[in-house]
Design a protein around this motif. Structure first.
Motif, PDB file in Angstrom:
ATOM      1  N   ASP A 267      60.055  61.891  18.483  1.00  8.28           N
ATOM      2  CA  ASP A 267      61.152  61.037  18.053  1.00  8.28           C
ATOM      3  C   ASP A 267      61.090  60.873  16.547  1.00  8.28           C
ATOM      4  O   ASP A 267      60.022  60.688  15.973  1.00  8.28           O
TER       5      ASP A 267
ATOM      6  N   ASP B 182      62.186  58.427  14.868  1.00 13.37           N
ATOM      7  CA  ASP B 182      61.815  57.037  14.599  1.00 13.37           C
ATOM      8  C   ASP B 182      60.286  56.913  14.614  1.00 13.37           C
ATOM      9  O   ASP B 182      59.657  57.168  15.648  1.00 13.37           O
ATOM     10  N   PRO B 183      59.656  56.548  13.478  1.00 10.94           N
ATOM     11  CA  PRO B 183      58.182  56.474  13.433  1.00 10.94           C
ATOM     12  C   PRO B 183      57.592  55.436  14.368  1.00 10.94           C
ATOM     13  O   PRO B 183      56.391  55.430  14.617  1.00 10.94           O
ATOM     14  N   ARG B 184      58.424  54.550  14.898  1.00  9.93           N
ATOM     15  CA  ARG B 184      57.931  53.524  15.815  1.00  9.93           C
ATOM     16  C   ARG B 184      57.836  54.038  17.252  1.00  9.93           C
ATOM     17  O   ARG B 184      57.305  53.342  18.123  1.00  9.93           O
ATOM     18  N   LYS B 185      58.331  55.243  17.494  1.00 12.89           N
ATOM     19  CA  LYS B 185      58.313  55.806  18.838  1.00 12.89           C
ATOM     20  C   LYS B 185      57.368  57.007  18.903  1.00 12.89           C
ATOM     21  O   LYS B 185      56.706  57.329  17.939  1.00 12.89           O
ATOM     22  N   THR B 186      57.345  57.662  20.043  1.00 17.46           N
ATOM     23  CA  THR B 186      56.374  58.738  20.278  1.00 17.46           C
ATOM     24  C   THR B 186      56.640  59.941  19.385  1.00 17.46           C
ATOM     25  O   THR B 186      57.772  60.418  19.275  1.00 17.46           O
ATOM     26  N   ARG B 187      55.568  60.430  18.761  1.00 15.22           N
ATOM     27  CA  ARG B 187      55.634  61.655  17.952  1.00 15.22           C
ATOM     28  C   ARG B 187      54.477  62.571  18.350  1.00 15.22           C
ATOM     29  O   ARG B 187      53.343  62.114  18.500  1.00 15.22           O
TER      30      ARG B 187
ATOM     31  N   THR C   8      55.056  54.371  22.068  1.00 16.69           N
ATOM     32  CA  THR C   8      54.970  54.057  20.626  1.00 16.69           C
ATOM     33  C   THR C   8      53.771  54.733  19.957  1.00 16.69           C
ATOM     34  O   THR C   8      53.308  54.275  18.908  1.00 16.69           O
ATOM     35  N   SER C   9      53.280  55.825  20.531  1.00 15.94           N
ATOM     36  CA  SER C   9      52.029  56.422  20.053  1.00 15.94           C
ATOM     37  C   SER C   9      52.251  57.712  19.275  1.00 15.94           C
ATOM     38  O   SER C   9      53.254  58.403  19.451  1.00 15.94           O
TER      39      SER C   9
END
Length: 566
Positions: A551, A553-558, A525-526
């Motif tokens: 990802d 999804d902003p709640r997952k790894t970027r 989630t970072s």
């Protein structure tokens, strides 16, 4: 597509806006000269080549306004500091200043070529009209002289030369012609000497030739004062274009056909470039002031692999992690300035650089330092900076991947040292909770000067029970069979045979898919900042991996890619 937007969206938006402005200016000015009646008689002599010359000139003005801004280092550092409240995305764009500088230069080169070709055609058609090769109207317009009640349209005024010599004579005897030749030659020299092969192998050629930009800008400002392109101006009574263009015999006698009047200008280029030129002058004045400030040597150390460490001190000098300075040694060259990333931490009372032998200037500097008696001060050193880079943002990420190739480890030395100091004082503002560090080298000696720092960090992490905070992997890409056998023989020992560290050296290159997958799995989630100081080939690989493993999804790894640029 979503992953691409995360890493490249803001940059793409800026480029689209820039290209949109270029296209708008070209189209707008093309029709400004192609449609209005005030240029009807000029177009009769020149045709559409008039618009094809003037539209690129407008685009040139816009890009010449921009070309100096990306190399105003102090301005960029000021903006980087101002954008601290605006998030990393805006600051990240400032780190691509050199890429944008090159892009603008390519546009200037393209528009210069179009502008020059169109004007060469214009000169030829002006000359043909002067020689009465075209219709009666062209001849009449070309014979107009400056005098009572008339002004000229055709700038070729002489008829005494050979017809073949007239265009050449015109180009080399008019303000517009001679300045056009000068700025075109300056631009050709600047661009050709900026090629990668010349910049890497003959940096001095690139450095000195690039300063022809002074000649280029002076010529550019003067160029428009030639008033080669002329428009029809309003007379009293007005010249009825629709009625008079087919009645040239009535010009000056019929009430609706007074002799048409023409004027050039006004010169517009200086409107565009005066602001950036003033900013650049202030930039150079500030650099000179910094150059005059005294710099003292704290320590001079010669490391293996011809790596020179200079520890310097300068009154009032303050730095952040990952920043760089420009160094000038007058004993080698009064004019050459070279960028070096600082390897010291902000918490230290000095600043340090590590300089690898990589050309004439660095070889001469290393040779001078090696000949110094022990304990003596080195030659006078001018220091300009510090200047911000992408690595300044490393502590803004929860998780950071640091990738250094060869001497490209230097900004990360500063970061790792700063982390060590922050742990020493238990700094509560340290946001980063995990760092992955990768160092890729061709030879074993390159690891030696950096190993002490990593050993200190290993010990500090163990004492604080934070062994998971720093994961580092060292990769050796050049070795022989003897070395491989030696490493295999000692593989079971607690410390690495190459570095003396607990983390063993890897042989070969990183498997980046495996590394990114591991980081994503361990940090689901970072936001991960990926920082590179290394070659462009590696940058392309890491950029693709950041896009691949991010990802939407902003709640997952970027993953956000950042590269050092000088």
């Amino acid at each position: 597509m979503g992953n691409w937007i995360i890493n490249h969206g803001p940059t793409a938006f800026i480029l689209v806006v820039w290209m949109g402005i270029n296209i708008f200016l070209f189209v707008w000015y093309f029709f400004v000269y192609e449609l209005p009646d005030e240029f009807f008689y000029t177009r009769h002599l020149l045709g559409s080549a008039l618009a094809w010359a003037r539209a690129p000139a407008a685009v040139l003005n816009f890009n010449c306004m921009l070309i100096l801004l990306p190399v105003c280092r102090n301005l960029l550092s000021f903006l980087r500091g101002s954008f601290m409240c605006c998030g990393r995305t805006m600051r990240k764009q400032l780190d691509k200043n050199i890429s944008f500088h090159k892009l603008v230069a390519y546009m200037i080169a393209l528009m210069t070529a179009v502008h020059m070709i169109a004007h060469l055609l214009n000169v030829e058609w002006y000359n043909n009209s002067r020689l009465k090769d075209y219709d009666a109207l062209s001849t009449k317009l070309s014979e107009l002289e400056d005098g009572s009640g008339t002004t000229y349209l055709n700038p070729i005024r002489t008829t005494s030369l050979n017809a073949q010599q007239t265009p050449t004579y015109f180009v080399f005897t008019t303000i517009a012609g001679i300045t056009g030749v000068i700025i075109t030659l300056a631009l050709i020299l600047i661009i050709t000497s900026s090629m990668e092969v010349i910049r890497r192998s003959y940096f001095e050629v690139f450095w000195y030739t690039h300063h022809l930009f002074v000649v280029f800008f002076i010529g550019l400002v003067i160029h428009g004062a030639g008033f080669i392109v002329r428009r029809q101006v309003t007379t009293n009574p007005p010249h009825n274009l629709t009625f008079c263009r087919d009645r040239i015999s009535d010009w000056g006698t019929h009430p609706q056909c007074p002799m048409p009047q023409f004027a050039g200008g006004p010169a517009q280029t200086w409107w565009w470039v005066i602001g950036p030129m003033i900013l650049y002058v202030f930039e150079r004045v500030l650099r000179f002031i910094r150059y005059m400030q005294a710099v003292t040597y704290r320590k001079i150390v010669m490391h293996p692999s011809k790596v020179l460490e200079l520890q310097l001190m300068k009154k009032g000098f303050k730095m952040e992690v990952g920043q760089y300075v420009f160094l000038n040694c007058p004993e080698i060259s009064q004019l050459e300035w070279h960028p070096f990333t600082m390897t010291s931490a902000p918490e230290e009372d000095f600043f340090a650089v590590h300089i690898r032998s990589a050309g004439d200037w660095t070889d001469k500097l290393i040779d001078i330092m090696q000949k110094l008696p022990e304990g003596t001060q080195g030659p006078k050193m001018g220091v300009d900076g510090p200047f911000g880079t992408a690595s300044e943002d490393v502590f803004d990420y929860e998780v950071s991947m640091l990738v250094g190739a060869g001497i490209g480890v230097t900004p990360f030395a500063s970061i790792l040292k700063s982390i060590w100091y922050k742990f020493k004082i238990s700094n509560p503002k340290l946001r980063t909770r995990k760092i992955y560090f990768y160092w890729i080298c061709r030879e074993t000696h390159a690891f030696e000067w950096f190993a002490d720092l990593l050993q200190g960090l290993e010990k500090e992490m163990e004492e604080r029970g934070m062994v998971d905070f720093l994961t580092y992997k060292l990769y050796l890409t050049g070795w022989d069979q003897v070395h491989a056998n030696h490493a295999q023989l000692h593989y079971g020992e607690d410390t690495d045979v190459v570095t003396g560290l607990k983390q063993k050296t890897n042989y070969g290159r990183p498997a980046w898919d495996k590394e990114f997958e591991q980081v994503r799995t361990e940090n689901p989630t970072s936001v991960v900042g990926t920082f590179l100081c290394g070659p462009a080939v590696l940058a392309k690989i890491l950029e693709k991996k950041c896009a691949k493993y991010s990802d939407v999804d902003p709640r997952k790894t970027r993953f956000y890619f950042n590269k050092e640029n000088f």
